[in-house]
Design a protein around this motif. Sequence first.
Motif, PDB file in Angstrom:
ATOM      1  N   HIS A   8     -18.904   9.455  33.042  1.00  0.00           N
ATOM      2  CA  HIS A   8     -19.175   9.588  31.625  1.00  0.00           C
ATOM      3  C   HIS A   8     -17.874   9.929  30.901  1.00  0.00           C
ATOM      4  CE1 HIS A   8     -22.823  10.968  33.926  1.00  0.00           C
ATOM      5  NE2 HIS A   8     -23.031   9.718  33.576  1.00  0.00           N
ATOM      6  N   ASN A  70     -20.250  15.489  25.416  1.00  0.00           N
ATOM      7  CA  ASN A  70     -21.325  14.550  25.698  1.00  0.00           C
ATOM      8  C   ASN A  70     -22.391  15.228  26.550  1.00  0.00           C
ATOM      9  OD1 ASN A  70     -20.748  13.969  28.680  1.00  0.00           O
ATOM     10  ND2 ASN A  70     -18.794  13.399  27.759  1.00  0.00           N
ATOM     11  N   THR A 137     -29.270  11.318  25.931  1.00  0.00           N
ATOM     12  CA  THR A 137     -27.808  11.406  25.945  1.00  0.00           C
ATOM     13  C   THR A 137     -27.294  11.946  24.612  1.00  0.00           C
ATOM     14  OG1 THR A 137     -27.606   9.114  25.170  1.00  0.00           O
ATOM     15  CG2 THR A 137     -27.522   9.465  27.546  1.00  0.00           C
ATOM     16  N   ILE A 139     -23.368  11.924  22.474  1.00  0.00           N
ATOM     17  CA  ILE A 139     -21.962  11.524  22.424  1.00  0.00           C
ATOM     18  C   ILE A 139     -21.358  12.112  21.160  1.00  0.00           C
ATOM     19  CG2 ILE A 139     -20.311   9.614  22.280  1.00  0.00           C
ATOM     20  CD1 ILE A 139     -22.278   7.875  23.744  1.00  0.00           C
ATOM     21  N   ASN A 147     -15.054   6.715  22.059  1.00  0.00           N
ATOM     22  CA  ASN A 147     -15.961   7.733  22.583  1.00  0.00           C
ATOM     23  C   ASN A 147     -16.757   7.255  23.793  1.00  0.00           C
ATOM     24  OD1 ASN A 147     -15.381   9.740  20.673  1.00  0.00           O
ATOM     25  ND2 ASN A 147     -16.740   8.801  19.181  1.00  0.00           N
TER      26      ASN A 147
END
Length: 372
Positions: A8, A70, A137, A139, A147
């Motif tokens: 990630h 994140n 999720t 971000i 990103n």
Amino acid sequence: MSNKTKRHLLSHVTIGLILPLSSTVQAQSVVSEPHGSAQHAPAQLFPPADSSYDWVQLSSFEMLKGEIKNLYDDRLEFKSDELDTIFIDWEDVLVLQSHDVISVGFTDLTTKTGLLRLQRDKLYIDDQVFDRSQVMTLISGEQTESNYWSSKISLGANFRSGNAEQVDYSAIANAHRRTTESRFNLDYFGNYSKSEGVNNINNHRLNSYFDWYLSKQFYLRPIFAEIYLDPIKNIQYKATLGFGLGYDILDTPKSDWSISGGPAYTFTKFDNVATDASDNDGSGALVVESAFDTELSEDIDFNALYRVQHGNDKSGGYTHHALAGFSIELTDMFDLDLSLVWDHTNKPQADSGGVTPEKNDYQFIIGFGIDI
């Protein structure tokens, strides 16, 4: 540094054990109380609205300031100048507040962007309210390319001269793009060895796939591809292209286990063959892949990959690529990587001299990894 976290986004943040001065006494009482024993007003839990930091409060009522990076696989990445990057189990987050926009991906595969505030079981994005269980999720920032990407390169080398002239090198590289709905992965694995002018190892494998999530655990793999070169095994190149489905069997804050696969077409160009034999072959194939990684400790990760491909005899018949390795964190940016690789070809093809390559290749690789 967790591989799972590195699949990630990676970056740096600012955390501190700092509480709002206007509510120091109140906050101290909060920390001392057992979890769930009382409800508190936002003024007791949050810094001023004009704060230039993100804030997280844990189920233990400890409060940290820094920057939200994140959330993937139920692990929140949070960053600090003092404590550096830390990873927090999502279930341990009681309160979360952002000072800038956050992109949130939900289990219904929709995405919302705005100022974020989480308090216990409720998530607020601007003036909208969501249930915490719907979050898949996070971000930091708008949904921009910078990103989405993370990458890692691991290199190993050995050079000798004098009584013996020898050059060995190995390279493992990964680039990963992750959004709230999809992921793209590109892997490279290569080895080269030359001793006394004789090239005895020269293989390269490039593998890529794209996944589109249909639910939190089930995903469509509309395309996967692999290119493999190994002239010493009489393979000038072997290209595989296919599509399939995948499922995350295990998805916890510390461990991942997924399985995927589907039909494919493979084309092999042989390096050299007998004069009356064809130098290429194409056929249908079935590809199945299983990937597992887990965090053994704060600084040590274990990962394993097993990829099976079954085609006709001329393309190699049953082949597999297996890798198991440990990644040991040295600093935030550098790792020591130890990898064991086993490649097997059940039906290797003889070259023009009638020499048939060995079915199995084993490699142990020590590399120095750099996170980008």
